[in-house]
Design an enzyme around this catalytic site. Structure first.
Site, PDB file in Angstrom:
ATOM      1  N   ARG A   1       0.805  -1.225   0.000  1.00  0.00           N
ATOM      2  CA  ARG A   1       0.000   0.000   0.000  1.00  0.00           C
ATOM      3  C   ARG A   1       0.838   1.275   0.000  1.00  0.00           C
ATOM      4  NH1 ARG A   1      -3.489  -0.979   4.958  1.00  0.00           N
ATOM      5  NH2 ARG A   1      -4.082   1.193   4.672  1.00  0.00           N
TER       6      ARG A   1
ATOM      7  N   THR B   1       4.125 -14.230  10.838  1.00  0.00           N
ATOM      8  CA  THR B   1       5.019 -13.621  11.833  1.00  0.00           C
ATOM      9  C   THR B   1       5.780 -14.671  12.648  1.00  0.00           C
ATOM     10  OG1 THR B   1       3.061 -13.419  13.260  1.00  0.00           O
ATOM     11  CG2 THR B   1       3.750 -11.437  12.096  1.00  0.00           C
TER      12      THR B   1
ATOM     13  N   GLY C   1      -5.324  -8.293  16.338  1.00  0.00           N
ATOM     14  CA  GLY C   1      -5.533  -9.491  17.138  1.00  0.00           C
ATOM     15  C   GLY C   1      -6.057  -9.089  18.513  1.00  0.00           C
TER      16      GLY C   1
ATOM     17  N   GLU D   1      -6.546 -13.953  16.386  1.00  0.00           N
ATOM     18  CA  GLU D   1      -6.473 -13.080  15.222  1.00  0.00           C
ATOM     19  C   GLU D   1      -7.883 -12.721  14.758  1.00  0.00           C
ATOM     20  OE1 GLU D   1      -3.695 -11.577  13.812  1.00  0.00           O
ATOM     21  OE2 GLU D   1      -3.081 -12.292  15.776  1.00  0.00           O
TER      22      GLU D   1
ATOM     23  N   ARG E   1      25.308  23.688   6.752  1.00  0.00           N
ATOM     24  CA  ARG E   1      25.396  22.337   6.175  1.00  0.00           C
ATOM     25  C   ARG E   1      26.355  21.478   7.000  1.00  0.00           C
ATOM     26  NH1 ARG E   1      27.126  23.167   0.426  1.00  0.00           N
ATOM     27  NH2 ARG E   1      27.155  20.891   0.510  1.00  0.00           N
TER      28      ARG E   1
HETATM   29  C1  UD1 Z   1      -0.101  -8.756  13.476  1.00  0.00           C
HETATM   30  C2  UD1 Z   1      -0.558  -9.650  14.625  1.00  0.00           C
HETATM   31  C3  UD1 Z   1      -1.816  -9.055  15.256  1.00  0.00           C
HETATM   32  C4  UD1 Z   1      -1.542  -7.640  15.725  1.00  0.00           C
HETATM   33  C5  UD1 Z   1      -1.012  -6.789  14.574  1.00  0.00           C
HETATM   34  C6  UD1 Z   1      -0.551  -5.470  15.110  1.00  0.00           C
HETATM   35  C7  UD1 Z   1       0.104 -11.920  14.040  1.00  0.00           C
HETATM   36  C8  UD1 Z   1      -0.325 -13.228  13.517  1.00  0.00           C
HETATM   37  N1  UD1 Z   1      -0.819 -10.980  14.125  1.00  0.00           N
HETATM   38  O1  UD1 Z   1      -1.105  -8.822  12.487  1.00  0.00           O
HETATM   39  O2  UD1 Z   1      -2.226  -9.845  16.350  1.00  0.00           O
HETATM   40  O3  UD1 Z   1      -2.730  -7.073  16.254  1.00  0.00           O
HETATM   41  O4  UD1 Z   1       0.112  -7.429  13.943  1.00  0.00           O
HETATM   42  O5  UD1 Z   1      -0.170  -4.639  14.055  1.00  0.00           O
HETATM   43  O6  UD1 Z   1       1.253 -11.786  14.405  1.00  0.00           O
HETATM   44  N2  UD1 Z   1       6.142  -9.917   8.733  1.00  0.00           N
HETATM   45  C9  UD1 Z   1       7.269 -10.555   8.287  1.00  0.00           C
HETATM   46  N3  UD1 Z   1       7.157 -11.789   7.708  1.00  0.00           N
HETATM   47  C10 UD1 Z   1       5.958 -12.410   7.560  1.00  0.00           C
HETATM   48  C11 UD1 Z   1       4.808 -11.740   8.024  1.00  0.00           C
HETATM   49  C12 UD1 Z   1       4.930 -10.514   8.610  1.00  0.00           C
HETATM   50  O7  UD1 Z   1       8.377 -10.037   8.394  1.00  0.00           O
HETATM   51  O8  UD1 Z   1       5.939 -13.528   7.047  1.00  0.00           O
HETATM   52  C13 UD1 Z   1       6.281  -8.602   9.353  1.00  0.00           C
HETATM   53  C14 UD1 Z   1       5.583  -7.508   8.553  1.00  0.00           C
HETATM   54  O9  UD1 Z   1       6.460  -6.922   7.634  1.00  0.00           O
HETATM   55  C15 UD1 Z   1       5.132  -6.549   9.638  1.00  0.00           C
HETATM   56  C16 UD1 Z   1       4.918  -7.439  10.854  1.00  0.00           C
HETATM   57  O10 UD1 Z   1       5.630  -8.624  10.608  1.00  0.00           O
HETATM   58  O11 UD1 Z   1       6.147  -5.627   9.968  1.00  0.00           O
HETATM   59  C17 UD1 Z   1       3.437  -7.733  11.091  1.00  0.00           C
HETATM   60  O12 UD1 Z   1       2.890  -8.380   9.978  1.00  0.00           O
HETATM   61  P1  UD1 Z   1       1.441  -8.042   9.438  1.00  0.00           P
HETATM   62  O13 UD1 Z   1       1.212  -8.837   8.235  1.00  0.00           O
HETATM   63  O14 UD1 Z   1       1.229  -6.582   9.360  1.00  0.00           O
HETATM   64  O15 UD1 Z   1       0.545  -8.641  10.642  1.00  0.00           O
HETATM   65  P2  UD1 Z   1      -0.950  -8.296  10.973  1.00  0.00           P
HETATM   66  O16 UD1 Z   1      -1.816  -9.153  10.140  1.00  0.00           O
HETATM   67  O17 UD1 Z   1      -1.167  -6.838  10.949  1.00  0.00           O
END
Ligand code: UD1
Ligand code: MG
Length: 450
Positions: free
Chosen positions: A15, A81, A140, A154, A315
């Site tokens: 996004r 995560t 979550g 979640e 600078r």
């Molecule tokens: C996650 C939490 C959720 C919480 C929310 C807060 C989990 C399963 N859920 O959800 O409970 O309320 O964050 O913002 O943890 N990332 C990786 N590799 C991956 C997946 C994610 O590095 O395979 C990183 C992303 O870049 C990001 C962070 O982990 O910085 C969170 O991932 P995101 O996909 O935003 O998780 P949410 O679904 O928002």
């Protein structure tokens, strides 16, 4: 007990509509990732592991600049995560104590909050940072039984009743390093997203009879960045906090909402910053200094009692000693301006050192660049540089020497000497009037012939 950091930064950030990985977008001149790393740095972590994926090479280069001791590991497939944290396992071999998991796109977690979490670890195996957002949206949910955290559910997997829980997961988790990885070994991906959820370690820990708890923080700390609009909102939030901090620390800001700070700007007590001043990274301003309106400062140091601007540009490498003055439309780069020295009008001072109480006349330029190399200019104490002097570097003007206005100084000037480096003036009696009469007559003749 020692603490290590695992910072998740593998996400693409679709996004953001950007070719650059999301975590490298900047707030107050530092990448989002740096903000997260700085918050964690306050705990003096034993190891710092950044989990990169999308744009890993760029992330790696940025990490090296932020913290040379930090290590980057790659998550090839982004399977959630929990999977991301597991990528840090090898890099954590031999480390002991707490692990804190942070997100690279969540820049405002405060060091005090992280300290409260490590403190709470004395009572719980797993500590989760919770908050009650105005709009719980798709976060979550933290399922509590009294003070005991039982599970993180979640949003996608939650029942209507669970979605009604106001307490949410920020994503920041603290646990014993070894226990963290052994809990993660038990995590599967049988859920609505088909991902390995880090959050599942809570329910697994409870099944094993381990205690889990929550530390709460303000929603402002958990603000994440997912879009350019979020980035702009985060910048505004950062600036608001930094301005409030400056005021609290005894800095006068005559129009705080117009001053823009960098993440590391340091301004001392009783300094004044006038409207529309912009700080780039690496600026320190000492007690009682005055930064006047519309000035731009970057990588510089302004000492006690010094005055900058209005409309000045400092600078990187500009170093102003006590009571030095740099006035309007002056640019100073990689140069020391000595105690009480003045560069007041329309000057460029680069790769130079200006001695104490020297006076640099209006329009003086250090000609520091020959197209290939940069050269230095030295001006001694109490020297007087006449207006519109070109100091062709490398060149030295000795203490208490004087250069005549309009001079092009190509040779060193010994201390106490006067240097004249301009052609002698010749006056031609009456010639101005004669010339003008001739020109006016020519113009009249031209109009008549039309
Ligand atoms: C996650 C939490 C959720 C919480 C929310 C807060 C989990 C399963 N859920 O959800 O409970 O309320 O964050 O913002 O943890 N990332 C990786 N590799 C991956 C997946 C994610 O590095 O395979 C990183 C992303 O870049 C990001 C962070 O982990 O910085 C969170 O991932 P995101 O996909 O935003 O998780 P949410 O679904 O928002
Ligand atoms: Mg998210």
């Amino acid at each position: 007990m020692s603490t290590s950091l695992i910072i998740l930064a593998a996400g693409q950030g679709t996004r953001m509509q950007s070719d650059m990985p999301k975590v490298l977008h900047r707030i107050a001149h530092a990448p989002l990732l740096a903000h997260a790393m700085h918050a964690g740095a306050a705990l003096e972590p034993e190891r710092v592991i950044v989990v990169a994926g999308h744009g890993a090479e760029l992330v790696e280069a940025a990490v090296a600049e932020i913290d040379k001791t930090a290590q980057v590991v790659i998550q090839e497939d982004r399977l959630g995560t929990g999977h991301a944290v597991l990528q840090a396992r090898d890099a954590m071999k031999g480390a002991e104590g707490n692990a804190i998991i942070l997100y690279g796109d969540t820049p405002f977690i405060q060091p005090e909050t992280l300290a409260a979490m490590t403190e709470a670890r004395s009572r719980h195996a797993v500590v989760v940072l919770g908050f009650e957002p105005e709009d719980p949206a798709r976060y979550g949910r933290l399922f509590m039984d009294g003070d005991s955290l039982e599970a993180i559910v979640e949003y996608k997997d939650a029942t209507e009743a669970q979605r009604a829980i106001p307490l949410c997961n920020s994503g920041v988790i603290c646990a014993d390093l070894r226990q963290l990885f052994s809990l993660l070994d038990e995590v599967g991906n049988d859920n609505a997203a088909g991902e390995y959820y880090l959050t599942d370690i809570v329910a697994i820990a409870r099944q094993q009879g381990l205690s889990c708890g929550v530390v709460r923080c303000d929603e402002a700390e958990t603000m994440g960045v997912n879009s350019r609009a979020d980035l702009a909102a985060a910048e505004a939030a950062f600036q608001a906090r930094k301005r409030a901090e400056a005021l609290e620390n005894g800095v006068t800001l005559t129009a705080p909402e117009t001053v823009h700070f960098a993440w590391d700007t340091w301004v001392g007590r009783d300094a004044t910053v006038e409207p529309f001043v912009v700080f780039g990274p690496g600026v320190t301003v000492e007690t009682g200094a005055q930064i006047r309106a519309f000035s731009h400062l970057e990588g510089c140091h302004v000492s006690t009692g010094a005055q900058v601007g209005p409309y000045a540009r400092l600078r990187p490498g500009a170093e102003l000693a006590n009571n030095a003055k740099v006035g309007n439309f002056c640019e100073v780069k990689n140069a020391e301006i000595g105690e009480g020295a003045k560069v007041n009008h329309l000057s460029y001072i680069g790769d130079a050192s200006i001695g104490e109480a020297a006076n640099i006349g209006a329009g003086t330029i250090t000609c520091n660049y020959d197209g290939v190399f940069k050269h230095r200019t030295e001006v001694g104490a109490r020297a007087f540089i006449g207006s519109n002097t070109m100091l062709v570097a490398p060149v030295t003007v000795g203490a208490e020497a004087l250069t005549a206005s309009g001079s092009v100084i190509t040779e060193d000037v010994p201390a106490g000497d006067l240097a004249l480096g301009r052609s002698r003036q010749a006056n031609k009696p009456g010639l101005a009037r004669k010339l003008m009469d001739r020109l006016r007559a020519a113009k009249a003749a031209k109009q008549e012939s039309k």
